[in-house]
Each structure stands twice: as C-alpha cells, then as structure tokens.
Design a protein around this motif. Structure first.
Motif, mmCIF file in Angstrom:
data_model
loop_
_atom_site.group_PDB
_atom_site.id
_atom_site.type_symbol
_atom_site.label_atom_id
_atom_site.label_comp_id
_atom_site.label_asym_id
_atom_site.label_seq_id
_atom_site.Cartn_x
_atom_site.Cartn_y
_atom_site.Cartn_z
ATOM 1 N N ALA A 148 0.831 -1.206 0.000
ATOM 2 C CA ALA A 148 0.000 0.000 0.000
ATOM 3 C C ALA A 148 0.866 1.258 0.000
ATOM 4 O O ALA A 148 0.562 2.238 -0.690
ATOM 5 N N MET A 149 1.960 1.230 0.774
ATOM 6 C CA MET A 149 2.841 2.396 0.821
ATOM 7 C C MET A 149 3.529 2.606 -0.526
ATOM 8 O O MET A 149 3.690 3.751 -0.989
ATOM 9 N N LYS A 150 3.926 1.511 -1.185
ATOM 10 C CA LYS A 150 4.568 1.621 -2.498
ATOM 11 C C LYS A 150 3.600 2.228 -3.510
ATOM 12 O O LYS A 150 3.971 3.116 -4.304
ATOM 13 N N ILE A 151 2.348 1.775 -3.498
ATOM 14 C CA ILE A 151 1.341 2.333 -4.414
ATOM 15 C C ILE A 151 1.099 3.800 -4.102
ATOM 16 O O ILE A 151 0.966 4.642 -5.003
ATOM 17 N N TRP A 152 1.038 4.128 -2.816
ATOM 18 C CA TRP A 152 0.804 5.521 -2.421
ATOM 19 C C TRP A 152 1.945 6.424 -2.893
ATOM 20 O O TRP A 152 1.696 7.541 -3.368
ATOM 21 N N PHE A 153 3.170 5.949 -2.780
ATOM 22 C CA PHE A 153 4.312 6.752 -3.226
ATOM 23 C C PHE A 153 4.246 6.995 -4.732
ATOM 24 O O PHE A 153 4.603 8.078 -5.208
ATOM 25 N N PHE A 154 3.785 5.997 -5.478
ATOM 26 C CA PHE A 154 3.637 6.179 -6.922
ATOM 27 C C PHE A 154 2.544 7.202 -7.228
ATOM 28 O O PHE A 154 2.714 8.081 -8.072
ATOM 29 N N VAL A 155 1.410 7.075 -6.526
ATOM 30 C CA VAL A 155 0.323 8.033 -6.717
ATOM 31 C C VAL A 155 0.766 9.437 -6.307
ATOM 32 O O VAL A 155 0.428 10.434 -6.958
#
Length: 599
Positions: free
Chosen positions: A176-183
């Motif tokens: 979730a944190m990896k996806i958030w950083f991309f967003v």
C-alpha cells in the motif's frame, strides 16, 4: 473525378502489386472528405434549392454513402509478426574491455544501439536486484523483531499465529505504501504548486501501530513501529525525514491507545496523534527550504496532510480490525465490548435460570476488573471473563449453593464422588456453551482455568469421613482444568473464591474479610495454582488489598433503623425525632402522653 479513377486503374494494372496498392490507397477518400465535397457541391448549386431542400438532400446523401474499405488490424499485425520472424537477427558483439565511444567523439548509430541495449539490460538487472534486496531486508527486520518478542516478552508473548498475521499485514502495508508513493509522484506532477513531500505525508502510516496494538500488545506494536519507519525510509529512497516522521508519530500514538476499552478510542487516538503529527509534518517539509519552489504556505499543506494521515490511520484500523477478527479468530478488546453487553443471550439465560450465579458473576467481574487495573492487566478481559466463567451452571443450577432455596440441597442425597463430578461438569459445559456462542479463546481460557487444579475440600472431607483417608484418591476431587496461564485468569480465580467465601461469613467484619482473602490467596499459592500465570508476590499483595477493600465495601454493616410502633389502639403510630443534645431518639407521643427517651 473520372480521370483520377482511370489513372488509378491503369497504375494498378501495370505496376507491381505492393506499389500499385500504395498508389491506389492515395486516392481513397475518408468519410469526412466525402461529406466536405458534398457540401462544396451543394454550395455551387445553392441557387436552385432552398435551405430546407439543401438540408434534406445532404441528409439523404449521407445516409446513402457508407465506407466500403476497412482496416484489418489483426491481419496486419499477424503479417507484421510474420515478416519480422523472417528477418535475420543482427548481432553486435562487444568484447570485454572494448571502448565503445570516447569522450568528445561523435556517436554513430552502432554505438548508440550498443549503449541503449547496455542501459536496458542494466536497468532490468538492477530492478530485480533492487526488489530482492528490499524484500530480504524487510524480511530480516521483521524476523528479528518477531524472534525478539517471542523469546523476550514474558507478559504478552506473541504466538505463531500472531507472527504470521502481523507478517501478512506488514506485506500489505508495504504494498500500500509503495502504491501511495507512486500516486504521490503523479499528484506532485499534476499539482505543481504543491511540494511532492506533502502527498507522501498523507499516507496512513500509524495504521500499522493501531492494528498491531489492538490485535496483540503495546510491546509488539512499539517494535513494529520501528519496522514501519524502516519501510518508509526504504521506499522513500533514503528519505530520513519521512522515516523519523513515521517513528515519532507511531510511538506517540501508542500513548493515546494504551487501553482500548471503547470503540471511540481509536478515533480519539487518531485525533490526538494528528494534532502532534501536524507540527512534525511541517518540520519535515521545513527541512526542504533549499528547494526553489518552496513557499511558507506549503507548511499549512503539510500540517493538513499530517492530520489527514492520522485520521486515515484510525479509519483504516477500524475497518480492518473486524476483518482480522473474523478471518483469524481474534478476540480483541473491541470484540470484548460486545460480550460485555448484559443483553447477550448467554447472560440472559444465566439471569433467568441461575440468578444467584448471575449475581455472583457480576460481583466477581467488578472484583477482577479492579484487581486488573491495580496490577496493569487487561481489566476488560478480566471483567468479561468473570461474567461468563460460570455459564456451565445454567443446566444444573440447583446443585450450586447460590441458587438453592433455604433447606433444600440436592447434594445431601448424593455421595461425595457424584457431587464432585457434578461440580467438575460445569466447567466442561461452560466451555461447550462458549464455543457454541463463539466467545473467543481468551474467554474460553478463563472459563477453563478459573478453578485450576484446586481441591474441592468440602466433598473431599466428606469422602474421607465416610471411607477413611486411605481409601480416597485426592485427584478424584480436584478440577481437571489447567492452572491459570494469564494474570487475568488468576484474578478471576481469586475473585471467584473470595466472593463465595465472604458471602458465607455469618458476621462479615473487615478483619474477618481480610483474613479470609489472605487465607485463600495463600492456600492457592502454596497449592501451586499461580505457577504458570506470571504473577509475582508483590502483585498478589496488591490484589489482596484491592479485593479486601472492595469486599468490605460490599458487605459493610448498615445502621438499624428504628421500628415504627403502633399505640394501644393500634392505628396511631408513635412520632419520633432526633434529639441533638442527648444524641438519642425521643418518643414525643407515647401511649400515656408523656415523652420517653430511647437509644
């Protein structure tokens, strides 16, 4: 145009097929071109028709014309692949140590191909290595903390299930944190007037701590806060500001969630942590003042992002806790709140079928809860476990003294062995009912352990009197349940015995209550009932003081109110008042009309 069509026909017949097709396609008109030519032609003859007639003619003409040449995408792709497969591969060999291009030299096509292929190969290789190393580092950090908690924490030691569940949550948290950083990277490119770190600060970082604290313990949650900070720093490519931000807010949130005994606790903790998180988020962004685009109003954005992060963490934890409870059979404090409701079907049956046991269980719950607060145990678990510890008496309530009528005792007609078996069966029946109503393992453990392996002294003594000491096996008169393995189970065990013993006292004076409580605790300690509960002598002393104080307040003596007597005619009661001078009750209207003073 007739001439153009004839030329195309002639070219198609006289030239090679590929060239003829290409030249033919040059004369193919699109639908928009046809419509435009029709409009032009209509404008040339506009004098002959009215506007309405022109619109009708154009509409009718467009309906008659349809496309008769379409592009076959699938076949074209298939032919392209076939053509590519027939082409021989071009292999460019580069020897080890060969200089591809020198500094300052112009780059030709061959060198450019070599450099691009080398870059692509290195990027793919490093990308795989990057994720392998990250996963390995994350696994090692989690494994080390899990191992530490299992072998070093004595009070709230995590079980194997806990380690697997927290490991799963850690993986989901990282993804979730990896996806958030991309967003966040995409949002930073869209909202160019807002620094990218503002979007990074809005991630619900402390949801890790909230979830682990509710599912397990504050000690394990504190260690997982370090893992969360490590993950944030790792995914943030060495952004130590974000890592410190996560570490600070995670430990701070633990202060506001030490005891989860209400459903609103998580939200309140999120709000309180969010207030502090606002300032820390502003400090993190303030460390970026060297950037050209920095402006002081960006600090406000960062503060808002910090507060949103904390509130989101509370909402995420609130949403996921029931899921983990259901999937992995957890009994959290939030689940215990549901069981604490006295409208629960089991407690209603206990009240109707065994009212004496119900009243006894409620008092035991208050005693155990007060003792748990005094020794920093889980007071909610101790209290709820007390409510259900005797639910096995529902089916045979008349065999237990708190439910018996005066002078009626079924045990008088039974031999001691049968009576002992009936008493033992209430524990087994309680466990069966608890599993049927899905009370949860912590409550079932208290039910099983609240008598430990203690001796039923009354029936053992009767058996000795009847058969003689040598003919009676003591193990037949001991409860088969395991000894208390938690402080909460030990608290319920002590409270159960103390409440029953003090209730049977004819004259429950403070000294007798204190002696009774101390004797019960001492006998349990000597009998080894506390060997597996991790409870110290100091805590036993505190428990004794709390239980004694509570039971004295419960059994306090009351003043005897003066009785109301009737006069000699039987219908006019005497009037009495308190004399402040003599400190006595004075009868002002006696039968003979005189005043009389009585104690």
């Amino acid at each position: 145009d007739d001439v153009s069509k004839n030329d195309a026909e002639n070219n198609y017949q006289t030239k090679p097929k590929r060239l003829k097709t290409v030249q033919l396609l040059q004369y193919v008109a699109t639908m928009s071109e046809v419509n435009n030519k029709m409009q032009q032609k209509m404008n040339e003859i506009s004098e002959k028709f009215t506007d309405t007639e022109k619109r009708v003619i154009l509409t009718f003409a467009k309906e008659l014309i349809s496309a008769n040449l379409t592009f076959n995408k699938e076949k074209t792709q298939r032919l392209r692949q076939s053509a590519m497969s027939r082409v021989n591969k071009v292999i460019i060999r580069v020897n080890r140590g060969e200089i591809i291009v020198r500094d300052g030299e112009p780059v030709d096509k061959r060198q450019l191909i070599i450099l691009s292929q080398l870059r692509k190969a290195n990027t793919e290789f490093h990308s795989v290595i990057y994720y392998i190393i990250y996963f390995f580092m994350l696994f090692l950090s989690f494994f080390s903390i899990a191992s530490y908690t299992r072998y070093s924490l004595n009070i709230n030691k995590p079980k194997t299930k806990d380690v697997w569940v927290i490991g799963l949550w850690t993986i989901l948290y990282t993804l979730a944190m990896k996806i958030w950083f991309f967003v966040a990277f995409l949002l930073a490119g869209y909202f160019t007037d807002i620094p990218g770190d503002v979007f990074l600060l809005a991630f619900p970082y402390i949801s890790m701590v909230f979830l682990v604290r509710v599912l397990n313990s504050s000690e394990f949650a504190a260690l997982m806060a370090i893992v969360a900070a490590f993950i944030a720093g790792l995914l943030g490519e060495g952004n130590f500001g974000i890592a410190g931000y996560v570490l600070f807010t995670s430990f701070l949130s633990l202060i506001f969630i030490m005891k989860v005994e209400e459903r609103s606790t998580l939200f309140r903790a999120g709000v309180m942590a969010g207030i502090f998180q606002m300032f820390f988020a502003a400090v993190v962004l303030l460390s970026k003042v060297y950037t050209i685009s920095f402006s002081w109003h960006h600090l406000l954005y960062a503060a808002i992002a910090g507060f949103i992060s904390s509130i989101l963490s509370a909402f995420v934890a609130e949403a996921l806790i029931p899921v983990f409870e259901y999937l992995f059979n957890y009994t959290t404090n939030l689940k215990l709140l549901e069981f604490a409701n006295t409208n629960n079907p089991l407690l209603r049956d206990l009240l109707i079928k065994a009212p004496g046991t119900y009243h006894h269980s409620m008092i035991v719950g208050q005693l155990a809860g007060a003792g748990a607060d005094a020794i920093d145990a889980n007071s909610l678990l101790a209290r709820v476990g007390s409510y259900y510890h005797d639910i096995g008496k529902i089916g045979k309530s008349q065999y237990f003294i708190e439910n018996q009528q005066i002078g009626i005792n079924p045990h008088d007609k039974l031999n001691p062995t049968m009576s002992a078996r009936i008493l033992v069966s209430h524990v087994k029946d309680a466990i069966r009912l608890g599993k049927e109503f899905k009370l949860g393992k912590p409550i079932l453990d208290i039910i099983e352990q609240h008598h430990g392996t203690s001796l039923m002294k009354f029936f053992y003594s009767r058996a000795v009197e009847i058969s003689g000491k040598g003919n009676v096996d003591e193990q037949d008169y001991r409860y088969p349940g395991s000894k208390p393995k938690s402080r909460e189970a030990a608290l319920v065990m002590i409270a159960d015995s103390c409440e029953a013993a003090c209730r049977s006292l004819e004259d429950p004076t403070p000294s007798r209550i204190k002696t009774t409580v101390d004797t019960i605790i001492n006998n349990m300690f000597v009998d080894g009932q506390f060997d597996e509960s991790n409870i110290t002598l100091k805590r036993l002393k505190i428990i004794s003081q709390i239980y004694t104080k509570t039971l004295i307040a419960l059994h306090h003596s009351r003043i005897q109110y003066p009785e109301t007597h009737e006069d000699q005619y039987g219908d006019i009661p005497e009037r009495r008042k308190w004399d402040k001078v003599t400190q006595k009750i004075v009868d002002t209207d006696s039968a003979d009309g005189s005043s009389e003073t009585r104690l």
